[in-house]
Design a protein around this motif. Structure first.
Motif, PDB file in Angstrom:
ATOM      1  N   ASN A   1     -68.066 -33.745 -38.087  1.00 41.33           N
ATOM      2  CA  ASN A   1     -66.886 -33.694 -37.429  1.00 41.33           C
ATOM      3  C   ASN A   1     -65.770 -33.704 -38.347  1.00 41.33           C
ATOM      4  OD1 ASN A   1     -67.784 -32.657 -34.833  1.00 41.33           O
ATOM      5  ND2 ASN A   1     -67.651 -34.830 -34.030  1.00 41.33           N
TER       6      ASN A   1
ATOM      7  N   THR B   1     -63.328 -30.570 -39.682  1.00 44.53           N
ATOM      8  CA  THR B   1     -61.959 -30.972 -39.335  1.00 44.53           C
ATOM      9  C   THR B   1     -61.213 -30.421 -40.540  1.00 44.53           C
ATOM     10  OG1 THR B   1     -62.378 -32.449 -37.448  1.00 44.53           O
ATOM     11  CG2 THR B   1     -60.080 -32.567 -38.637  1.00 44.53           C
TER      12      THR B   1
ATOM     13  N   THR C   1     -60.635 -35.411 -30.517  1.00 45.76           N
ATOM     14  CA  THR C   1     -62.039 -35.006 -30.808  1.00 45.76           C
ATOM     15  C   THR C   1     -62.233 -33.580 -30.857  1.00 45.76           C
ATOM     16  OG1 THR C   1     -64.366 -35.231 -30.176  1.00 45.76           O
ATOM     17  CG2 THR C   1     -62.820 -34.807 -28.470  1.00 45.76           C
ATOM     18  N   LEU C   2     -63.055 -33.092 -32.003  1.00 48.83           N
ATOM     19  CA  LEU C   2     -62.962 -31.732 -32.350  1.00 48.83           C
ATOM     20  C   LEU C   2     -63.990 -31.058 -31.377  1.00 48.83           C
ATOM     21  CD1 LEU C   2     -62.487 -29.639 -34.627  1.00 48.83           C
ATOM     22  CD2 LEU C   2     -64.571 -30.447 -35.708  1.00 48.83           C
TER      23      LEU C   2
END
Length: 119
Positions: free
Chosen positions: A18, A22, A54-55
């Protein structure tokens, strides 16, 4: 062989992936392509009152954003949007967009429907 998705190794690995995605999402080269499918959702926890980001992957049609949560029993963030739902913010089109999200269970996954606020 049974995979345990709740152990520390998968959680660390997912965190690293993640973080990498990002960073790629912010890059000049890969960002435009990734931002069409990945966004950052920011919300306030119902019980803790803390702000989380959060992604997530999403699909958008006009002012409706759909988020599919796979393996929902291994995740907890989506539970903030059960029942009447709750407010959140999404990074779309290079700006934060607010909206109201409602989660519902469906065939082994959870669908979160976000109705974006008018600008």
């Amino acid at each position: 062989m049974t995979l345990n998705y709740r152990g520390p190794l998968p959680k660390r690995a997912i965190g690293r992936v993640n973080a990498w995605l990002t960073a790629l999402r912010s890059s000049a080269r890969w960002g435009p392509m990734l931002r069409r499918h990945l966004t950052i959702v920011t919300y306030t926890g119902r019980r803790s009152g803390r702000t989380f980001s959060t992604l997530i992957g999403y699909r958008r049609q006009g002012d409706i954003v759909t988020i599919t949560v796979r393996m929902p029993d291994a995740k907890t963030w989506w539970r903030n949007f059960t029942g009447a739902g709750g407010p959140l913010s999404l990074d779309l089109d290079g700006a934060a967009r607010t909206g109201h999200a409602v989660a519902r269970r469906e065939k082994g996954h959870v669908i979160i429907t976000v109705r974006l606020d008018r600008r």
